[in-house]
Design an enzyme around this catalytic site. Structure first.
Site, PDB file in Angstrom:
ATOM      1  CE  LYS A 207      -3.652   2.515   2.388  1.00  0.00           C
ATOM      2  NZ  LYS A 207      -4.546   2.627   3.552  1.00  0.00           N
ATOM      3  CG  ASN A 211      -0.899   5.359   0.854  1.00  0.00           C
ATOM      4  OD1 ASN A 211      -1.067   4.663   1.855  1.00  0.00           O
ATOM      5  ND2 ASN A 211      -1.912   5.667   0.053  1.00  0.00           N
ATOM      6  CD  GLU A 288      -1.721  10.385   7.548  1.00  0.00           C
ATOM      7  OE1 GLU A 288      -1.633   9.615   8.515  1.00  0.00           O
ATOM      8  OE2 GLU A 288      -2.364  10.113   6.521  1.00  0.00           O
TER       9      GLU A 288
END
Length: 341
Positions: A207, A211, A288
């Site tokens: 993942k 991202n 983030e």
């Protein structure tokens, strides 16, 4: 029926909270600011475009986790920058058998816990420089979770589930334990396609390669996922970042089996998604950066793996966030809210 507390119910956390409630568990939903106010005034609304339905749930909300007592399951749905402030406050929720599932993006602070390698037990400095996160929560409570959902907040109190509905879960030790099976049963009952993994770190990197590339480039350009893929120049940046990320993963015993072309095809299947970091920039929220890309650079440096494209994009992303005033003091962490479905 389980007692479940979702800590932080933004887009993804809100979808999880709604699914928990719809499944009949003693569930939870909570957020801060306008999202929390929206939940209190009109209930938590799930606009479920995956299944073609809309649901409204009335759930109690609070910014004090201690109000709800011990839980069977605590789901951490916070963005990375909010975790350090909230994690010490979770102690009243955690009993001897409580499962804690960080449903978060990027490299988690617990990554090296129970890892069978020379790196076992080490900390990632950009995530937990003083060891505060390890001290705040016993990592033996943690089950790893890779959340494959696409969603966003349409307006305060309303979350939209736009694509994908899958949970991948695994013990940090790689064992297939009874508690892992129990969690799988809960997630399946909540309507999530659930996969048990004996190598959860590989799933985290699978993942993360998406991202760290799509999220960051989308935030810099304002493009949706499909627009990035359709731009020949931008897709070359994505490919370079994915391949660099794969080399870092391999250096830490978590090889990602598919190449950049296949990873981009996976992203294409999601459609017109707006990655969460783009949503953060548009909403004026702290992005983030550490979990998605800073931690990758730190691990790459320690392993001696060159990541020039990732490093350049991280510099641009940080400068852009700073110019917009998004890297000030970390905002107060969202409260946990618990109610009965």
């Amino acid at each position: 029926m389980a007692d479940v507390c979702v800590v932080g119910a933004g887009a993804i956390g809100g979808i999880v909270a709604a699914r928990v409630a719809l499944a009949g568990h003693r569930g939870s939903g909570g957020a801060r600011g306008a999202q929390l106010q929206g939940n209190r005034e009109g209930g938590l609304v799930l606009d479920d475009r995956v299944n073609g339905a809309e649901h409204t749930m009335r759930l109690a909300a609070s910014d004090d986790p201690a109000a709800f007592g011990r839980q069977d399951l605590v789901v951490i749905g916070l963005k990375g920058p909010a975790i350090p402030a909230m994690l010490p406050r979770l102690a009243p929720l955690v009993g001897p058998d409580t499962l804690v599932v960080p449903a978060i993006n990027g490299i988690p602070w617990w990554y090296f816990h129970r890892l069978a390698s020379p790196h076992a037990g080490r900390r990632i400095a950009c995530l937990d420089p003083r060891g505060d996160l390890f001290a705040a929560l016993d990592c033996d409570r943690v089950i790893g979770c890779v959340v494959l959902l696409a969603g966003e907040i349409a307006k305060p109190g309303t979350v939209v589930h736009t694509a994908v509905s899958r949970m991948i879960i695994g013990e940090p030790s790689g064992e297939l334990t009874p508690r892992l099976q129990r969690l799988a049963g809960w997630w399946t009952g909540c309507g999530f396609e659930t996969t048990l993994s004996t190598q959860i770190r590989r799933e985290i990197w699978m993942k993360l390669t998406g991202n760290l590339s799509f999220n960051t480039v989308a935030a810099l350009t304002g493009c949706r996922t499909d627009e990035l893929i359709d731009d020949p120049d931008l897709v070359e940046v994505l490919r370079a970042m994915i391949e660099e990320g794969r080399r870092v993963a391999a250096a830490y015993c978590a090889p990602v089996d598919i190449d950049a072309h296949a990873r981009i095809r996976m992203a294409r299947s999601i459609g017109r998604a707006r990655p969460s970091t783009l949503q953060d920039f548009e909403a004026g929220r702290r992005p983030e950066i550490e979990g998605l890309i800073g931690s990758v650079i730190e691990l790459a440096d320690e392993a001696g793996v060159p990541v020039p494209t990732i490093r350049h994009v991280a510099a641009l992303l940080t400068a852009r966030a700073r110019s917009l005033g998004l890297l000030g003091p970390v905002p107060p962490a969202p409260g946990a809210a618990t109610g009965r479905a």
